[in-house]
Write a protein that holds these residues in place. Structure first.
Motif, PDB file in Angstrom:
ATOM      1  N   SER A 158       8.444  -7.847  11.620  1.00  0.00           N
ATOM      2  CA  SER A 158       9.414  -7.660  12.771  1.00  0.00           C
ATOM      3  C   SER A 158       9.199  -6.481  13.596  1.00  0.00           C
ATOM      4  N   LEU A 159       9.036  -5.386  13.228  1.00  0.00           N
ATOM      5  CA  LEU A 159       8.527  -4.166  13.880  1.00  0.00           C
ATOM      6  C   LEU A 159       7.191  -4.613  14.906  1.00  0.00           C
ATOM      7  N   LEU A 160       6.297  -5.104  14.391  1.00  0.00           N
ATOM      8  CA  LEU A 160       5.177  -5.489  15.113  1.00  0.00           C
ATOM      9  C   LEU A 160       5.370  -6.655  16.287  1.00  0.00           C
ATOM     10  N   GLN A 161       6.334  -7.648  15.847  1.00  0.00           N
ATOM     11  CA  GLN A 161       6.567  -8.461  16.664  1.00  0.00           C
ATOM     12  C   GLN A 161       7.378  -8.018  17.990  1.00  0.00           C
ATOM     13  N   THR A 162       8.225  -7.074  17.837  1.00  0.00           N
ATOM     14  CA  THR A 162       9.127  -6.374  18.822  1.00  0.00           C
ATOM     15  C   THR A 162       8.172  -5.677  19.827  1.00  0.00           C
ATOM     16  N   HIS A 163       7.048  -4.798  19.452  1.00  0.00           N
ATOM     17  CA  HIS A 163       6.314  -4.142  19.799  1.00  0.00           C
ATOM     18  C   HIS A 163       4.961  -4.706  20.211  1.00  0.00           C
ATOM     19  N   MET A 164       4.369  -5.684  19.641  1.00  0.00           N
ATOM     20  CA  MET A 164       3.021  -6.377  20.184  1.00  0.00           C
ATOM     21  C   MET A 164       3.185  -7.592  20.435  1.00  0.00           C
ATOM     22  N   GLY A 165       4.550  -8.228  19.968  1.00  0.00           N
ATOM     23  CA  GLY A 165       4.561  -9.673  20.479  1.00  0.00           C
ATOM     24  C   GLY A 165       3.795 -10.469  19.244  1.00  0.00           C
ATOM     25  N   ILE A 166       3.119  -9.890  18.281  1.00  0.00           N
ATOM     26  CA  ILE A 166       2.333 -10.494  17.082  1.00  0.00           C
ATOM     27  C   ILE A 166       3.138 -10.688  15.916  1.00  0.00           C
ATOM     28  N   GLU A 167       3.532 -12.018  15.088  1.00  0.00           N
ATOM     29  CA  GLU A 167       4.312 -11.953  14.169  1.00  0.00           C
ATOM     30  C   GLU A 167       3.265 -12.672  13.084  1.00  0.00           C
ATOM     31  N   ASP A 168       2.573 -11.708  12.161  1.00  0.00           N
ATOM     32  CA  ASP A 168       1.523 -11.966  11.209  1.00  0.00           C
ATOM     33  C   ASP A 168       1.581 -11.246  10.086  1.00  0.00           C
ATOM     34  N   ARG A 169       2.039 -11.677   8.927  1.00  0.00           N
ATOM     35  CA  ARG A 169       2.339 -10.886   7.766  1.00  0.00           C
ATOM     36  C   ARG A 169       1.034 -10.257   7.342  1.00  0.00           C
ATOM     37  N   THR A 170      -0.136 -10.943   7.496  1.00  0.00           N
ATOM     38  CA  THR A 170      -1.401 -10.493   6.968  1.00  0.00           C
ATOM     39  C   THR A 170      -1.688  -9.207   7.764  1.00  0.00           C
ATOM     40  N   LEU A 171      -1.458  -8.976   9.163  1.00  0.00           N
ATOM     41  CA  LEU A 171      -1.642  -8.029   9.849  1.00  0.00           C
ATOM     42  C   LEU A 171      -0.706  -6.913   9.289  1.00  0.00           C
ATOM     43  N   SER A 172       0.364  -7.257   9.038  1.00  0.00           N
ATOM     44  CA  SER A 172       1.357  -6.266   8.587  1.00  0.00           C
ATOM     45  C   SER A 172       1.068  -5.336   7.400  1.00  0.00           C
ATOM     46  N   GLU A 173       0.283  -6.372   6.303  1.00  0.00           N
ATOM     47  CA  GLU A 173      -0.136  -5.995   5.041  1.00  0.00           C
ATOM     48  C   GLU A 173      -1.182  -4.884   5.231  1.00  0.00           C
ATOM     49  N   PHE A 174      -2.092  -5.205   6.261  1.00  0.00           N
ATOM     50  CA  PHE A 174      -3.293  -4.305   6.696  1.00  0.00           C
ATOM     51  C   PHE A 174      -2.797  -3.025   7.319  1.00  0.00           C
ATOM     52  N   VAL A 175      -1.424  -3.095   8.153  1.00  0.00           N
ATOM     53  CA  VAL A 175      -1.177  -1.859   8.678  1.00  0.00           C
ATOM     54  C   VAL A 175      -0.441  -1.192   7.636  1.00  0.00           C
ATOM     55  N   VAL A 176       0.296  -1.688   6.538  1.00  0.00           N
ATOM     56  CA  VAL A 176       0.659  -1.010   5.279  1.00  0.00           C
ATOM     57  C   VAL A 176      -0.385  -0.350   4.649  1.00  0.00           C
ATOM     58  N   SER A 177      -1.322  -0.987   4.414  1.00  0.00           N
ATOM     59  CA  SER A 177      -2.310  -0.385   3.794  1.00  0.00           C
ATOM     60  C   SER A 177      -2.996   0.864   4.333  1.00  0.00           C
ATOM     61  N   LEU A 178      -3.346   0.690   5.946  1.00  0.00           N
ATOM     62  CA  LEU A 178      -3.684   2.168   6.624  1.00  0.00           C
ATOM     63  C   LEU A 178      -2.726   2.897   6.333  1.00  0.00           C
ATOM     64  N   SER A 179      -1.589   2.538   6.677  1.00  0.00           N
ATOM     65  CA  SER A 179      -0.323   3.723   6.629  1.00  0.00           C
ATOM     66  C   SER A 179      -0.224   4.431   5.156  1.00  0.00           C
ATOM     67  N   GLU A 180      -0.677   3.684   4.261  1.00  0.00           N
ATOM     68  CA  GLU A 180      -0.357   4.371   2.915  1.00  0.00           C
ATOM     69  C   GLU A 180      -1.659   5.332   2.813  1.00  0.00           C
ATOM     70  N   LYS A 181      -2.958   4.899   3.158  1.00  0.00           N
ATOM     71  CA  LYS A 181      -3.850   5.941   3.111  1.00  0.00           C
ATOM     72  C   LYS A 181      -3.720   6.986   3.830  1.00  0.00           C
ATOM     73  N   SER A 182      -3.136   6.892   5.201  1.00  0.00           N
ATOM     74  CA  SER A 182      -2.761   7.830   6.041  1.00  0.00           C
ATOM     75  C   SER A 182      -1.909   8.937   5.332  1.00  0.00           C
ATOM     76  N   LEU A 183      -0.802   8.240   4.734  1.00  0.00           N
ATOM     77  CA  LEU A 183       0.138   9.259   4.365  1.00  0.00           C
ATOM     78  C   LEU A 183      -0.192   9.826   2.943  1.00  0.00           C
ATOM     79  N   ARG A 184      -1.032   9.198   2.152  1.00  0.00           N
ATOM     80  CA  ARG A 184      -1.453   9.861   0.964  1.00  0.00           C
ATOM     81  C   ARG A 184      -2.387  11.072   1.380  1.00  0.00           C
ATOM     82  N   GLY A 185      -3.288  10.966   2.210  1.00  0.00           N
ATOM     83  CA  GLY A 185      -3.822  12.146   2.733  1.00  0.00           C
ATOM     84  C   GLY A 185      -2.994  13.240   3.196  1.00  0.00           C
TER      85      GLY A 185
END
Length: 167
Positions: free
Chosen positions: A34-61
């Motif tokens: 939903s957040l990506l739909q609002t800010h990018m106009g893209i509604e894609d769950r696979t993209l969201s999963e990828f963004v979560v993965s990148l986020s978790e890696k950044s946050l762990r560090g």
């Protein structure tokens, strides 16, 4: 999620998510979609999963390097209370940009905070880091407090214990 039951972005030793954690993870993906739909106009769950993965890696560090006193306290902190630093948000923004997504710093920060507070993997990770730091702190406190007693037990250092007087 992979066939082994492990989710993307989790460490190799992460146990599989429980049923409740899987639901929390799905809720996170829905929110991020939903957040990506609002800010990018893209509604894609696979993209969201990828963004979560990148986020978790950044946050762990970020959490590993963090000097946040909440991580060093007696009680395990709520991941949502840790907050996300500007440097972490900028690094995450650069990661997204290198993967073809240009988002503002505020949106990147919001994504990181959402993942930090709602990802069951991040909640586990925060608890793990807190536990390790707490054990280390307790071990070092026991080492300094027990230093003289340990030396006496080895037969050195400090005065000999008083022996009972024979009457």
């Amino acid at each position: 999620m992979g066939k082994s039951g492990k989710s993307k972005g989790g460490g190799e030793s992460d146990p599989p998510l429980s049923a409740v954690e899987k639901l929390q993870s799905l809720n996170l993906i829905t929110r991020l979609t939903s957040l990506l739909q609002t800010h990018m106009g893209i509604e894609d769950r696979t993209l969201s999963e990828f963004v979560v993965s990148l986020s978790e890696k950044s946050l762990r560090g970020e959490i590993k390097r963090s000097t946040n006193p909440l991580l060093d306290g007696e009680d395990a902190p709520n991941a949502a209370n840790l907050g996300v630093g500007v440097d972490c948000s900028k690094q995450f923004q650069a990661k997204l940009k290198s993967n073809g997504a240009e988002l503002g710093l505020g949106v990147c920060s919001r994504i990181l905070e959402t993942v930090l507070s709602r990802s069951p993997r991040m909640v586990r990770f925060v608890r793990e880091v807190h536990g390790k730091r707490r054990r280390k702190r307790l071990k070092s406190a026991a080492g300094t407090a027990g230093g003289a007693g340990a030396a006496r037990a080895r037969g050195g250092g400090g005065p000999a214990p008083a022996s009972p007087a024979a009457h």
